[in-house]
Structure formats: C-alpha cells, structure tokens
Design an enzyme around this catalytic site. Structure first.
Site, PDB file in Angstrom:
ATOM      1  N   LYS A 135     -34.006   1.263  50.574  1.00 40.64           N
ATOM      2  CA  LYS A 135     -33.246   1.422  49.328  1.00 40.64           C
ATOM      3  C   LYS A 135     -32.255   0.268  49.163  1.00 40.64           C
TER       4      LYS A 135
ATOM      5  N   CYS B 236     -21.499  18.694  47.730  1.00 39.45           N
ATOM      6  CA  CYS B 236     -21.987  17.926  48.873  1.00 39.45           C
ATOM      7  C   CYS B 236     -21.066  18.067  50.096  1.00 39.45           C
ATOM      8  N   MET B 237     -19.844  17.587  49.956  1.00 39.43           N
ATOM      9  CA  MET B 237     -18.958  17.498  51.115  1.00 39.43           C
ATOM     10  C   MET B 237     -17.888  18.583  51.167  1.00 39.43           C
TER      11      MET B 237
ATOM     12  N   MET C 217     -26.358  18.218  54.802  1.00 37.65           N
ATOM     13  CA  MET C 217     -26.427  19.286  53.802  1.00 37.65           C
ATOM     14  C   MET C 217     -27.026  20.599  54.299  1.00 37.65           C
TER      15      MET C 217
ATOM     16  N   GLY D   8     -22.608  12.044  52.436  1.00 34.12           N
ATOM     17  CA  GLY D   8     -23.802  11.664  51.704  1.00 34.12           C
ATOM     18  C   GLY D   8     -23.646  10.394  50.895  1.00 34.12           C
ATOM     19  N   GLN D   9     -22.641  10.371  50.029  1.00 36.59           N
ATOM     20  CA  GLN D   9     -22.512   9.265  49.086  1.00 36.59           C
ATOM     21  C   GLN D   9     -21.619   8.157  49.661  1.00 36.59           C
TER      22      GLN D   9
HETATM   23  N1  LIG Z   1     -33.065   8.546  51.007  1.00 38.07           N
HETATM   24  C1  LIG Z   1     -31.955   9.163  50.603  1.00 38.07           C
HETATM   25  N2  LIG Z   1     -30.874   9.170  51.412  1.00 38.07           N
HETATM   26  C2  LIG Z   1     -29.770   9.831  51.011  1.00 38.07           C
HETATM   27  C3  LIG Z   1     -29.677  10.455  49.743  1.00 38.07           C
HETATM   28  C4  LIG Z   1     -30.827  10.386  48.899  1.00 38.07           C
HETATM   29  O1  LIG Z   1     -30.834  10.890  47.764  1.00 38.07           O
HETATM   30  N3  LIG Z   1     -31.943   9.742  49.371  1.00 38.07           N
HETATM   31  N4  LIG Z   1     -28.542  11.112  49.379  1.00 38.07           N
HETATM   32  C5  LIG Z   1     -27.333  10.991  50.172  1.00 38.07           C
HETATM   33  C6  LIG Z   1     -26.517  12.204  50.018  1.00 38.07           C
HETATM   34  S1  LIG Z   1     -25.455  12.298  48.676  1.00 38.07           S
HETATM   35  C7  LIG Z   1     -26.518  13.199  50.927  1.00 38.07           C
HETATM   36  S2  LIG Z   1     -25.504  14.542  50.703  1.00 38.07           S
HETATM   37  C8  LIG Z   1     -27.278  13.102  52.166  1.00 38.07           C
HETATM   38  C9  LIG Z   1     -28.038  14.382  52.534  1.00 38.07           C
HETATM   39  O2  LIG Z   1     -28.624  14.206  53.768  1.00 38.07           O
HETATM   40  P1  LIG Z   1     -29.388  15.392  54.517  1.00 38.07           P
HETATM   41  O3  LIG Z   1     -28.567  16.608  54.439  1.00 38.07           O
HETATM   42  O4  LIG Z   1     -29.773  14.916  55.854  1.00 38.07           O
HETATM   43  O5  LIG Z   1     -30.697  15.570  53.615  1.00 38.07           O
HETATM   44  P2  LIG Z   1     -31.398  16.838  52.917  1.00 38.07           P
HETATM   45  O6  LIG Z   1     -32.822  16.455  52.747  1.00 38.07           O
HETATM   46  O7  LIG Z   1     -30.665  17.261  51.725  1.00 38.07           O
HETATM   47  O8  LIG Z   1     -31.291  18.092  53.931  1.00 38.07           O
HETATM   48  C10 LIG Z   1     -31.135  17.967  55.303  1.00 38.07           C
HETATM   49  C11 LIG Z   1     -31.776  19.008  56.140  1.00 38.07           C
HETATM   50  O9  LIG Z   1     -31.169  20.292  55.992  1.00 38.07           O
HETATM   51  C12 LIG Z   1     -32.103  21.184  56.501  1.00 38.07           C
HETATM   52  N5  LIG Z   1     -31.751  22.592  56.252  1.00 38.07           N
HETATM   53  C13 LIG Z   1     -32.019  23.352  55.176  1.00 38.07           C
HETATM   54  N6  LIG Z   1     -31.568  24.614  55.368  1.00 38.07           N
HETATM   55  C14 LIG Z   1     -31.001  24.662  56.583  1.00 38.07           C
HETATM   56  C15 LIG Z   1     -30.411  25.712  57.381  1.00 38.07           C
HETATM   57  O10 LIG Z   1     -30.278  26.871  56.978  1.00 38.07           O
HETATM   58  N7  LIG Z   1     -29.947  25.376  58.615  1.00 38.07           N
HETATM   59  C16 LIG Z   1     -30.066  24.115  59.113  1.00 38.07           C
HETATM   60  N8  LIG Z   1     -29.591  23.899  60.334  1.00 38.07           N
HETATM   61  N9  LIG Z   1     -30.643  23.136  58.403  1.00 38.07           N
HETATM   62  C17 LIG Z   1     -31.103  23.388  57.155  1.00 38.07           C
HETATM   63  C18 LIG Z   1     -33.376  20.720  55.812  1.00 38.07           C
HETATM   64  O11 LIG Z   1     -34.534  21.230  56.449  1.00 38.07           O
HETATM   65  C19 LIG Z   1     -33.254  19.212  55.896  1.00 38.07           C
HETATM   66  O12 LIG Z   1     -33.964  18.659  56.963  1.00 38.07           O
HETATM   67  O13 LIG Z   1     -28.215  12.048  52.074  1.00 38.07           O
HETATM   68  C20 LIG Z   1     -27.664  10.820  51.641  1.00 38.07           C
HETATM   69  N10 LIG Z   1     -28.706   9.854  51.864  1.00 38.07           N
HETATM   70  N1  LIG Z   2     -31.616  20.837  44.394  1.00 39.35           N
HETATM   71  C1  LIG Z   2     -30.666  20.059  44.886  1.00 39.35           C
HETATM   72  N2  LIG Z   2     -29.699  19.554  44.095  1.00 39.35           N
HETATM   73  C2  LIG Z   2     -28.731  18.786  44.607  1.00 39.35           C
HETATM   74  C3  LIG Z   2     -28.698  18.478  45.989  1.00 39.35           C
HETATM   75  C4  LIG Z   2     -29.739  19.007  46.825  1.00 39.35           C
HETATM   76  O1  LIG Z   2     -29.783  18.769  48.050  1.00 39.35           O
HETATM   77  N3  LIG Z   2     -30.687  19.795  46.235  1.00 39.35           N
HETATM   78  N4  LIG Z   2     -27.711  17.683  46.492  1.00 39.35           N
HETATM   79  C5  LIG Z   2     -26.435  17.608  45.786  1.00 39.35           C
HETATM   80  C6  LIG Z   2     -25.679  16.453  46.289  1.00 39.35           C
HETATM   81  S1  LIG Z   2     -25.366  16.411  47.956  1.00 39.35           S
HETATM   82  C7  LIG Z   2     -25.236  15.446  45.507  1.00 39.35           C
HETATM   83  S2  LIG Z   2     -24.231  14.239  46.173  1.00 39.35           S
HETATM   84  C8  LIG Z   2     -25.524  15.451  44.051  1.00 39.35           C
HETATM   85  C9  LIG Z   2     -25.796  14.067  43.455  1.00 39.35           C
HETATM   86  O2  LIG Z   2     -26.105  14.215  42.108  1.00 39.35           O
HETATM   87  P1  LIG Z   2     -25.802  13.121  40.996  1.00 39.35           P
HETATM   88  O3  LIG Z   2     -24.543  12.446  41.242  1.00 39.35           O
HETATM   89  O4  LIG Z   2     -25.917  13.817  39.685  1.00 39.35           O
HETATM   90  O5  LIG Z   2     -27.062  12.152  41.203  1.00 39.35           O
HETATM   91  P2  LIG Z   2     -27.201  10.576  41.088  1.00 39.35           P
HETATM   92  O6  LIG Z   2     -28.621  10.296  40.748  1.00 39.35           O
HETATM   93  O7  LIG Z   2     -26.668   9.947  42.294  1.00 39.35           O
HETATM   94  O8  LIG Z   2     -26.308  10.239  39.836  1.00 39.35           O
HETATM   95  C10 LIG Z   2     -25.550   9.065  39.750  1.00 39.35           C
HETATM   96  C11 LIG Z   2     -25.536   8.626  38.301  1.00 39.35           C
HETATM   97  O9  LIG Z   2     -24.660   7.506  38.174  1.00 39.35           O
HETATM   98  C12 LIG Z   2     -25.322   6.448  37.493  1.00 39.35           C
HETATM   99  N5  LIG Z   2     -24.682   5.192  37.933  1.00 39.35           N
HETATM  100  C13 LIG Z   2     -25.050   4.367  38.923  1.00 39.35           C
HETATM  101  N6  LIG Z   2     -24.130   3.398  39.104  1.00 39.35           N
HETATM  102  C14 LIG Z   2     -23.157   3.602  38.190  1.00 39.35           C
HETATM  103  C15 LIG Z   2     -21.925   2.966  37.896  1.00 39.35           C
HETATM  104  O10 LIG Z   2     -21.526   1.982  38.519  1.00 39.35           O
HETATM  105  N7  LIG Z   2     -21.164   3.507  36.903  1.00 39.35           N
HETATM  106  C16 LIG Z   2     -21.559   4.590  36.174  1.00 39.35           C
HETATM  107  N8  LIG Z   2     -20.752   5.059  35.229  1.00 39.35           N
HETATM  108  N9  LIG Z   2     -22.744   5.202  36.432  1.00 39.35           N
HETATM  109  C17 LIG Z   2     -23.502   4.739  37.433  1.00 39.35           C
HETATM  110  C18 LIG Z   2     -26.766   6.635  37.844  1.00 39.35           C
HETATM  111  O11 LIG Z   2     -27.611   6.013  36.892  1.00 39.35           O
HETATM  112  C19 LIG Z   2     -26.906   8.163  37.834  1.00 39.35           C
HETATM  113  O12 LIG Z   2     -27.183   8.661  36.550  1.00 39.35           O
HETATM  114  O13 LIG Z   2     -26.662  16.274  43.799  1.00 39.35           O
HETATM  115  C20 LIG Z   2     -26.557  17.594  44.267  1.00 39.35           C
HETATM  116  N10 LIG Z   2     -27.739  18.305  43.793  1.00 39.35           N
HETATM  117  S1  SF4 Z   3     -26.163   2.366  53.327  1.00 43.63           S
HETATM  118 FE1  SF4 Z   3     -27.759   3.914  53.549  1.00 43.63          FE
HETATM  119  S2  SF4 Z   3     -29.154   3.509  51.853  1.00 43.63           S
HETATM  120 FE2  SF4 Z   3     -27.928   1.652  52.131  1.00 43.63          FE
HETATM  121  S3  SF4 Z   3     -29.113   0.364  53.529  1.00 43.63           S
HETATM  122 FE3  SF4 Z   3     -27.680   1.552  54.757  1.00 43.63          FE
HETATM  123  S4  SF4 Z   3     -28.865   3.327  55.406  1.00 43.63           S
HETATM  124 FE4  SF4 Z   3     -29.955   2.426  53.650  1.00 43.63          FE
HETATM  125 MO   LIG Z   4     -24.409  14.395  48.542  1.00 42.64          MO
END
Ligand SMILES: Nc1nc2c(c(=O)[nH]1)N[C@H]1C(S)=C(S)[C@@H](COP(=O)(O)OP(=O)(O)OC[C@H]3O[C@@H](n4cnc5c(=O)[nH]c(N)nc54)[C@H](O)[C@@H]3O)O[C@H]1N2
Ligand SMILES: Nc1nc2c(c(=O)[nH]1)N[C@H]1C(S)=C(S)[C@@H](COP(=O)(O)OP(=O)(O)OC[C@H]3O[C@@H](n4cnc5c(=O)[nH]c(N)nc54)[C@H](O)[C@@H]3O)O[C@H]1N2
Ligand code: SF4
Ligand SMILES: [Mo]
Length: 751
Positions: free
Chosen positions: A81, A170-171, A337, A374-375
């Site tokens: 990414k 998220c957090m 998460m 996460g973010q």
């Molecule tokens: N490639 C990629 N990387 C990302 C992001 C992305 O969108 N794409 N988003 C970023 C953000 S904002 C976040 S918050 C992080 C999220 O990072 P992670 O939390 O690592 O990712 P997820 O896939 O949401 O879920 C993590 C794990 O939670 C497990 N899980 C579900 N239910 C339970 C439960 O009841 N108990 C336990 N122990 N585990 C459970 C799922 O099986 C899964 O493997 O990733 C960050 N990095």
């Molecule tokens: N079902 C399900 N839903 C989830 C989650 C899950 O595990 N499962 N995870 C949750 C979690 S952990 C998170 S963190 C949230 C994330 O959810 P969102 O924050 O809604 O997702 P993003 O796609 O990261 O949205 C970022 C937005 O900002 C825009 N953007 C990018 N750069 C800039 C910039 O510089 N300025 C402005 N103004 N805009 C910009 C992008 O185009 C995009 O539209 O989703 C939550 N929703």
């Molecule tokens: S900050 Fe996360 S998404 Fe970006 S290069 Fe490092 S591991 Fe990949």
């Molecule tokens: Mo997140």
C-alpha cells in the site's frame, strides 16, 4: 515496476513475511536511473505502523515512493500500500473542484459559492437551533494540525462538543483500557521492545495484513532469535499464522474467559512478580477495590476447562499458552480490532493489561501490553489532540474546569465558550442526525456512509441533513449524499504531523502543490471560521508549522509533552516519542519508569514503576465478568459474521481502489466459509450466496477456505458496491461506545 500479488509474495518469500519488502526492490521503474528526482521525507498515509517513506517528485508530480532507510520504524521496508502511494496522489478519482448540490445533483461550483453556502447554513442553523444542532466528524487520518484547527473552531468558538472522529470506531476501547488500567492513554513501551521480546501474544490482530511492516519486525526477531515464541488468539487462521507456534482459535466473543484462565494459571503456577504486585498494583471488580485474595477467589471459576468450553478450544492449549507466557523472560502482547470492536472491548483490554501487571512484564525492554493503532494519526491528532466529544488537546477532558480554562486561554476565548458536558459520541451523533436533531454536519477525511455499522439506520439521516464533506476523492458513499463537497489537498500536497502507535510524532513535508482547486483541510476550516465571524483567533496560522507551534504549548507539562518537538527539530529527525519535554530530550522508551521525565522519584520511593496519573501510583488489575457478545448465534441465525481487512486494500477503497495492481490482487468482494460449513450447507467455491442478518442482506461470492473457524463467516468490508455494514450490528461497548463490528449473528443461503 508493477507487482502482482503472486510476484509480490515471491519477492517477499525471502523474509517469510509475505508482507514487506526492501526499498531498493520497491522503487518503481519510472525512477531507476533517473537522476532528476527530488526526494521528500514523509510518513506513509496508511496504517498506524507509521513507516517512514521518501516521496519522489519530478516536474511537480509524485512519481515514486521508497522506504526511508533512516527510519527506525521500518528501516527502508514498505508494504504494497505504501509503495503505490504516488499513484494514488494522481488517481483519476481525485476531486479537483468544489461541488454543490443543485436540483438534486452535485455540480461544480466556485470555492466562494461553496463556502458561502456552508457558512450561511451553519450560521442559520446555530442561530435558530443552538450550537448543538451542528456537528463535526473527523478522522485518525487527518494531520494533527487539521484536527487541532477543527477542535478550536467547533469546541472553542462555535461552542459545541458534538465533535467526534472515526477512532471511536477503532481505538476507543483501547483508550478505555489504558485509562482504567494505567490511568493514562497509550502504550507504556514502544516498537523497540520487539527486538527484546522472547514471546509475542497476538490477540485479535491480523498483523501480517494490517500492520505488515511490524509483522516483518516480528519475523526478523524470530529469525535472529529462534527461541522466540508467538501465540495467537483469533477465531480466524490468517496469514499471521505463518509464524505462530500456538493458535487458540476461539469462538468470537468468548475469549475473556481464556484471558482469566491464563491469569489464574500464572498465579497458581508461581509465574507472578509478587514484589511488583505489592508495590505497583491494586485490584478492582470495576466498582470497588478488592484484595489480591479476592481477585484470586474471582479467578477460581476460570479453570482451563471452563474457559475452553466457553471458547470452543482445547483446555491444554490454554495451559500451554499460560506457561509459555509465564516462562518467557520477556513478553509483549499486541492486539487490534478483534479486541477493541466488541461490546466488551474495554474489559478485554483490561484483561490484557492484567497478565502483564501480574507478571511484572511491563516497563522494561521486551515487555509490554501494546495496543496496535489502526490509522496513521489516531494517536496523534485524535487521542492526544483531543478530537473526541469528551476531550480537549493534551489528554485533557471537557468535564474538568481547569482543563477548559487552560485550553480557553490558549485559544483566546472565554472559558465559558467550552461546554463542560461531553457532546454526542459517534453513534449517538449519527442517531441524532437520523432523528433530525443535528441539522448540519461537517465530515472531514472519513467516509461514514460506508464505514458506520448497521448503515440502513443512518443513511437517510445523512441524506436529509445539511452535509458538508471534505474529501480528496469523489465519488465516495458519503460524498454521494453531500450537499457540498470540498476538494481536499491529499498526502504529499500538504505539510503536517502524524503520531503513530509507538507515541512517535513524525513530520511530513509538502512535496507538490495541491492539484486542481484542492485546498489544505486546515485552510478550508479557517475559511469557514472567517465566514462565521471567528477569523481573528486563526489569523496567526499562516502555515501548518504555526498551528503545530500553538498545539505543542497545550502539551507542556502533560504526560504527552511535545514541547521538545518543534518543526525545526521534527524536520531533521525521524520522529520523536513523547514525552519529550525539551529540545535536548531524546524522547521516551518506557513510560512510568525512571526513563520517563515525569517519573516522580520521591513519591515512587524505589518502586520500579509509578503510574503517576493514578492517585496512589498503582495500576489496576480488573476482575471483569466474562460476558459474551451482544448478539449471540441462535437457531434462526446460527453463524457468527465477522468483518475485517485484506493486505492490499484500505477501508473504503477510495484510495487503493484506483491502483490496478492492488485491485488485481484482490479484485472483488466475497464471503469466507469454512470447508466443513460449506459441505454441510452445500456450498462450493465461487458459488453465489446471500448473507443475511437481522439488519440486512448481501449477495456475495463464496470463498471456501480454511480460514474462519467453523461456525463463523468473514467478509472483508472494503467494497462500496457490497456494503458489509448493511449487515453489522451497531451495539456498542457501554464504556468506550465502540461498535461490535466483529460479531453478529447471521445465516447464509444459496442465491
Ligand atoms: N491492509 C490494511 N491494513 C490496515 C487497514 C486496512 O484497511 N487495510 N486498516 C488499519 C486500521 S484503521 C485498523 S483499525 C487495523 C485493524 O487491524 P486488525 O484488527 O488486525 O484487522 P481486522 O481484519 O479488522 O481484524 C483483526 C482480527 O480480529 C479477529 N477477531 C474477530 N473477532 C474476534 C474475537 O472475538 N476474538 C479475537 N481474539 N479476535 C477476533 C479477526 O479474526 C481478525 O483476524 O488495520 C490497519 N491496517
Ligand atoms: N464492517 C466494518 N466496518 C468498519 C471496521 C471494520 O473492521 N468492519 N473498522 C472501523 C475502523 S477500525 C475504522 S478506522 C473506520 C475507517 O473508516 P473511514 O474513515 O470511513 O474509511 P476510509 O476509507 O479510511 O476513509 C477516509 C476518507 O478520507 C478521504 N481522504 C483521504 N485523504 C484525505 C485528506 O487528506 N483530506 C480529506 N479531507 N479526505 C481525505 C478518503 O478518500 C476517504 O473517503 O471504519 C470502521 N468500520
Ligand atoms: S505504514 Fe502500514 S501501510 Fe504504510 S507501508 Fe508501513 S506497514 Fe504498509
Ligand atoms: Mo481503525
């Protein structure tokens, strides 16, 4: 160089991580042998790992990205990414001019027309219905400067605490855990602990896909120190399992009992650090203090057999995990998460801290209970910057009079401008929008019409309210519903600071001019401030540096002191980890220890750790009930639905969806079903299924794969054309108000 997933996996096979790659390999062919490139020091815009990147520009365009070898976070490595960021800067779906809804459709407008309309509507609504009829919803992906300006405008000048951000989704549970257990948000240790840890306990974290470069550091640790052990507690087999020694594949929602059972064994088998406990720990049942003995009595119920029965695993694996944790001299737990996005998220965070407190595996090299963020700037802008409805900058609270007074003085407003009552948390905010109580909302850098849970309940409200969306891309599910869409300058086109998981604040240079008519988010907000008659207190913000300079004054003397991290210093170094109280200070590895500049030596009286934000300096071990999820499975909805991420895509795909290499790697949405379930239900790979919950249904391609535990299904929630959040529940943790995205009851049938 275009890298398909297969090539990418091949390239990374050497590290066995399948996630990260050396910067030399990652420099695109556009760059090879091209001397006319300018390199700018920046930070990856994606995950909370906080990798240092170098952004290459030529003729005012972003042309390449490589890992920053001087960064101690990633030492030149990047995941896919980060590697494609420069392509995203110039993607076709960049929004280049303001849009205003006229006769039902979004049409190009001038900045003046768009901003006059926003100001007019906000003024009129505030005048007629009061300030709480408007709201701001921001992001852990905005810069700290942007969140700070928005906070100052909404809480300080418009006088509403209806100010939230997506870190609530998220957090929030991690924040709740840190505050209740240690008295202060954010981790005790840093990434440096990784290279000293003998054991890693990963729970609810698919580190390989969600924090790939950190995962690579774990792989490297194991490679260089083969006795290193890795345990994971997760209902799903993920690519993280590649390096795992023991997997406790729990039923979603029932792992609290497992953590208690581990704590019980640690005590019974003498793995505890009694000196540390007697000096630095107290016990609580959540309502009142209890004794160590009382806590032990509470644990009696949590035999390995009891916990194993609840979580659907082998009791011997629990014993093994506990012994591995106990025997390792150093241990680090990491979670994301799977722990936070739960109605018992705060409790489970507490239980993670418990095992480190009981064994004293905290505040020393290789030891930490370390929540992964996460973010990229959820820690910096939102947690430290006070970007939630109950917070103020510098880890302060709106409810505390002194905190309001301190911030009002810096903002140059009467203290009475800042309301003492917390505003509406995210789900309450969107409920109030749906109910028509909040009539106008400003959304910045987030896409709630895709990312909120149980969307059917909230979409109409978003459509009906006066919705202003600042985004760099269009269309998104949220811009589609907007009345005004404002083109925001993207990463690389603006300067600012991001603060990552390990308390490190890092500066990002502006490398190119914003494209089209796009403007810096901070500038857009200040334009609005001027039009609302509040320009005066923003006049001195000529650059992001001016904003940061004011922001760090709010941190002086606080636990997250950034006084020693002005731009002049941040421009040169690869970030600084707070507390960093003066410009000579190197930053802090372990908080609450002698390394921490705030450590009160006298009060500590020889104790190794002193949790100075707790009145008695002691951290708390919690006896929390092992309550299950809010919506357990039943005869009608017999499967657990969980949602999450894949390596190649970022959330709502507004960014990664434009990179053909990433799309090719994971081209379409799907639902994962365990082979045994598939057999029972008569599904074959690539069949079409309808997944249904009490809230909605979705037609998806079936992937039969031994990843989800039997009885559970998994949907990556990235695709806008298949919104997984039509299915998820909006039940929230009563403490953190974070939704239970990870668990709801579902059923599946053939389409
Ligand atoms: N490639 C990629 N990387 C990302 C992001 C992305 O969108 N794409 N988003 C970023 C953000 S904002 C976040 S918050 C992080 C999220 O990072 P992670 O939390 O690592 O990712 P997820 O896939 O949401 O879920 C993590 C794990 O939670 C497990 N899980 C579900 N239910 C339970 C439960 O009841 N108990 C336990 N122990 N585990 C459970 C799922 O099986 C899964 O493997 O990733 C960050 N990095
Ligand atoms: N079902 C399900 N839903 C989830 C989650 C899950 O595990 N499962 N995870 C949750 C979690 S952990 C998170 S963190 C949230 C994330 O959810 P969102 O924050 O809604 O997702 P993003 O796609 O990261 O949205 C970022 C937005 O900002 C825009 N953007 C990018 N750069 C800039 C910039 O510089 N300025 C402005 N103004 N805009 C910009 C992008 O185009 C995009 O539209 O989703 C939550 N929703
Ligand atoms: S900050 Fe996360 S998404 Fe970006 S290069 Fe490092 S591991 Fe990949
Ligand atoms: Mo997140």
């Amino acid at each position: 160089m275009s890298v398909t997933r297969r090539e990418f996996l091949k390239l990374t096979a050497a590290s066995a991580a399948a996630s990260a790659i050396g910067s030399e390999l990652m420099v695109g062919s556009a760059v090879m042998g091209s001397p006319a490139i300018d390199w700018h020091k920046s930070v990856c815009r994606f995950c909370g790992t906080g990798c240092g990147v170098m952004l290459g520009t030529r003729n005012g365009k972003a042309v390449a990205v490589k890992g920053d070898r001087k960064s101690t976070v990633n030492r030149g490595l990047l995941c896919v990414k980060g590697f494609y960021l420069h392509k995203i800067v110039h993607a076709k779906n960049r929004l280049l001019q303001p849009l205003v809804r006229k006769n039902g459709t979004l049409q190009p407008a001038s900045w003046d027309e768009a901003m006059s309309l926003v100001a007019e509507k906000f003024s009129a609504i505030i005048k007629e219905h009061g300030p709480d009829a408007v709201a701001f919803y921001g992001s852990g992906q905005g810069t700290t400067e942007e969140t700070y300006i928005a906070n100052k405008l909404f809480k300080g000048h418009l006088s509403t605490n209806n100010f939230e951000g997506n870190p609530r989704l998220c957090m929030a549970s991690a924040v709740g855990g840190y505050l209740t257990s240690f008295g202060a948000d954010e981790p005790v240790g840093t990434y440096d602990d990784i290279e000293h840890a003998e054991l890693f306990l990963l729970i609810g974290s698919n580190t390989a896909e969600a924090h790939p470069v950190l995962f690579d550091r774990l792989v490297a640790r194991k490679k260089n120190h083969p006795s290193t052990k890795i345990i994971t507690i997760d209902p799903r087999k993920t690519p993280t399992n590649k390096i795992v020694d023991l997997h406790l594949q729990v039923i979603p929602g029932y792992d609290l009992a497992v953590m208690h059972a581990i704590a019980r064994i640690l005590i019974k088998e003498g793995y505890t650090d009694e000196k540390f406990i007697s000096e630095s720990v107290t016990f609580s049942d959540g309502k009142k203090k209890i004794s160590y003995e009382g806590y032990k009595r509470f644990l009696e119920k949590f035999t390995p057999e009891y916990a194993a029965e609840k979580a659907g695993i082998d009791p011997q694996d629990i014993v093994k995990a506990a012994r591995m944790f106990g025997e390792a001299k150093t241990a680090m737990s990491m979670w994301t998460m799977g722990v936070n996005q739960r109605t018992r998220g705060v409790w489970l965070n507490n239980l993670m801290h418990n095992i480190h407190l009981l064994t004293g595996k905290l505040g020393k090299p290789g030891c930490d209970s370390f929540s992964l963020t996460g973010q990229p700037n959820a820690c910096g802008g939102v947690r430290e910057g006070g970007g939630l409805c109950h917070l103020l900058p510098g880890h302060r609270k709106v409810a505390v009079k002194q905190h309001r007074e301190e911030i009002a003085a810096i903002w140059n407003v009467p203290a009475s401008n800042i309301k003492p009552k917390p505003g509406k948390h995210t789900m309450a905010m969107f409920s109030a929008i749906a109910a028509g109580e909040i009539k106008a909302a400003y959304i910045m850098c987030t896409n709630p019409a895709h990312s909120l849970p149980n969307l059917n309940k909230y979409l109409q409200g978003l459509k009906d309210c006066f919705l202003v969306v600042a985004d760099s891309f269009h269309p998104t599910e949220t811009t589609k519903l907007a009345d005004v869409v404002l083109p925001a300058a993207f990463w690389g086109e603006k300067e600012g600071v991001y603060g990552c998981t390990e308390r490190r604040s890092q500066h990002m240079a502006q490398a190119i001019q914003p494209q089209g008519q796009a403007r810096w988010d901070g500038e857009i907000l200040m334009d609005l401030a001027r039009r609302l008659g509040h320009g005066k207190n923003f006049e001195h913000f000529k650059t992001p540096e001016d904003v940061w300079t004011e922001y760090i004054t709010t941190t002086k003397g606080r636990d997250m002191d950034l006084t020693g991290a002005p731009y002049s210093r941040l421009r040169k170094v690869r970030g600084l980890r707070w507390p960093v109280p003066d410009e000579k200070h190197p930053g802090t590895w372990h908080r609450f220890t002698e390394e921490d500049p705030l450590f009160p030596k006298e009060k500590a009286k020889g104790r190794r750790m002193y949790f100075y934000n707790k009145p008695d300096g002691r951290a708390v071990v919690f006896a929390r009930p092992d309550k299950g999820p809010e919506e357990p499975v039943d005869a009608e909805y017999p499967l657990v639905l969980s949602t999450g991420r894949v390596l190649e895509h970022w959330h709502t795909m507004t960014m990664t969806g434009s990179v053909k290499q990433l799309v090719r790697a994971v081209p379409q949405p799907y639902v994962e079903i365990n082979p045994e379930d598939a057999k029972e239900l008569g599904f074959a790979d690539k069949d079409t299924a309808i997944v249904e919950t009490r809230r909605g249904e979705l037609k998806l391609m079936v992937r039969v794969i031994d990843r989800p535990r039997k009885g559970t299904i998994f949907i990556p929630w990235h695709w806008p054309e298949k919104l997984a959040n039509l299915l998820t529940t909006d039940a929230i943790d009563p403490g953190s108000k974070e939704p239970e995205y990870k668990i709801c009851a579902a059923r599946i049938r053939k389409a």
